[in-house]
Design a protein around this motif. Structure first.
Motif, PDB file in Angstrom:
ATOM      1  N   ILE A 126      26.105  15.534  77.119  1.00  0.00           N
ATOM      2  CA  ILE A 126      26.082  16.716  76.262  1.00  0.00           C
ATOM      3  C   ILE A 126      25.028  16.511  75.183  1.00  0.00           C
ATOM      4  O   ILE A 126      24.658  15.381  74.870  1.00  0.00           O
ATOM      5  CB  ILE A 126      27.465  17.000  75.632  1.00  0.00           C
ATOM      6  N   THR A 127      24.567  17.598  74.651  1.00  0.00           N
ATOM      7  CA  THR A 127      23.526  17.518  73.633  1.00  0.00           C
ATOM      8  C   THR A 127      23.873  18.447  72.476  1.00  0.00           C
ATOM      9  O   THR A 127      24.407  19.534  72.702  1.00  0.00           O
ATOM     10  CB  THR A 127      22.149  17.860  74.237  1.00  0.00           C
ATOM     11  N   PRO A 128      23.611  18.030  71.240  1.00  0.00           N
ATOM     12  CA  PRO A 128      23.850  18.932  70.112  1.00  0.00           C
ATOM     13  C   PRO A 128      22.799  20.039  70.088  1.00  0.00           C
ATOM     14  O   PRO A 128      21.605  19.779  70.258  1.00  0.00           O
ATOM     15  CB  PRO A 128      23.738  18.024  68.889  1.00  0.00           C
ATOM     16  N   SER A 129      23.262  21.269  69.925  1.00  0.00           N
ATOM     17  CA  SER A 129      22.359  22.420  69.941  1.00  0.00           C
ATOM     18  C   SER A 129      22.547  23.266  68.697  1.00  0.00           C
ATOM     19  O   SER A 129      23.651  23.733  68.414  1.00  0.00           O
ATOM     20  CB  SER A 129      22.630  23.284  71.170  1.00  0.00           C
ATOM     21  N   LEU A 130      21.445  23.470  67.981  1.00  0.00           N
ATOM     22  CA  LEU A 130      21.465  24.378  66.838  1.00  0.00           C
ATOM     23  C   LEU A 130      21.196  25.803  67.318  1.00  0.00           C
ATOM     24  O   LEU A 130      20.573  26.016  68.355  1.00  0.00           O
ATOM     25  CB  LEU A 130      20.403  23.967  65.815  1.00  0.00           C
ATOM     26  N   ALA A 131      21.669  26.777  66.550  1.00  0.00           N
ATOM     27  CA  ALA A 131      21.483  28.183  66.903  1.00  0.00           C
ATOM     28  C   ALA A 131      20.155  28.696  66.352  1.00  0.00           C
ATOM     29  O   ALA A 131      19.836  28.482  65.190  1.00  0.00           O
ATOM     30  CB  ALA A 131      22.639  29.015  66.347  1.00  0.00           C
ATOM     31  N   ARG A 132      19.394  29.369  67.221  1.00  0.00           N
ATOM     32  CA  ARG A 132      18.150  30.019  66.822  1.00  0.00           C
ATOM     33  C   ARG A 132      18.272  31.487  67.201  1.00  0.00           C
ATOM     34  O   ARG A 132      18.417  31.833  68.364  1.00  0.00           O
ATOM     35  CB  ARG A 132      16.952  29.372  67.504  1.00  0.00           C
ATOM     36  N   TYR A 133      18.218  32.363  66.205  1.00  0.00           N
ATOM     37  CA  TYR A 133      18.432  33.799  66.421  1.00  0.00           C
ATOM     38  C   TYR A 133      17.346  34.399  67.295  1.00  0.00           C
ATOM     39  O   TYR A 133      16.164  34.102  67.141  1.00  0.00           O
ATOM     40  CB  TYR A 133      18.493  34.526  65.071  1.00  0.00           C
ATOM     41  N   ASN A 134      17.769  35.258  68.214  1.00  0.00           N
ATOM     42  CA  ASN A 134      16.856  35.990  69.084  1.00  0.00           C
ATOM     43  C   ASN A 134      16.473  37.296  68.389  1.00  0.00           C
ATOM     44  O   ASN A 134      17.284  38.207  68.275  1.00  0.00           O
ATOM     45  CB  ASN A 134      17.536  36.275  70.435  1.00  0.00           C
TER      46      ASN A 134
END
Length: 199
Positions: A126-134
């Motif tokens: 698993i990998t940590p994922s930050l949110a990037r707005y579309n």
């Protein structure tokens, strides 16, 4: 009250009924088992008096629920019984919010045809994922405050996988791994009239 010398007293009183409707939205929370996020999600939903949240751990209890407005499926489907339950909910056109996790069976999830197919390379990676707005997201609008919030959220864990997105899926936020910006959805919505869902 009757007035002095009043001839007709029948119009002095009226009986009527007030029918008070419970207009709260009925939300059911289904989960694959205990998880620390469950309490936080339930607390957040219960803060809003317009929502009634019921936690169900036994899938058979779901049939006793009337007029479901939303089902939150935490790490589901994880087995054939949970898959069949979610498939039945889809057939009834009940919106489902999927929260993907370690216990999610991705082969079964992909069979639900929610607009996103996830092919996991290694279930244990698993990998940590930050949110990037579309910026092209058009299903609904968000306030500036909410958009700023995305920059301050902690990362979510996502599986190392290939993400195949259907044309009907609208991605709200993309995954960012460390500083690598991807086009993999982190939060997405399928607004198909027959199969509304969020992932």
């Amino acid at each position: 009250t009757t007035l002095k010398d009043e001839i007709n007293t029948e119009n002095n009183t009226r009986t009527f009924f007030v029918n008070i409707l419970d207009s709260r939205k009925n939300i059911v929370f289904l989960s694959a088992g205990a998880h620390p996020d469950i309490a936080a999600i339930k607390q957040s939903v219960n803060k809003n008096k317009n929502y009634k949240l019921t936690n169900i751990s036994n899938l058979k209890e779901l049939s006793q629920q009337n007029e479901l407005n939303l089902v939150i499926a935490h790490q589901l489907p994880y087995d054939n019984a949970s898959y069949e339950t979610l498939k039945a909910l889809q057939e009834k056109h009940i919106p489902i919010l999927y929260i993907i996790g370690k216990r999610t069976n991705f082969n079964l999830f992909n069979q639900l045809n929610n607009g996103l197919k996830i092919t996991v390379y290694n279930k244990n990676t698993i990998t940590p994922s930050l949110a990037r707005y579309n910026n092209n997201f058009s299903l609904f609008s968000l306030s500036e405050k909410t958009l700023e919030m995305f920059n301050n959220l902690p990362p979510l864990t996502t599986p190392l996988a290939r993400y195949d997105v259907s044309q009907g899926l609208q991605t709200l936020t993309y995954q960012t791994h460390n500083s690598l910006k991807t086009d993999y959805p982190l939060i997405a919505f399928n607004n198909d009239a027959d199969n509304k869902s969020a992932i």
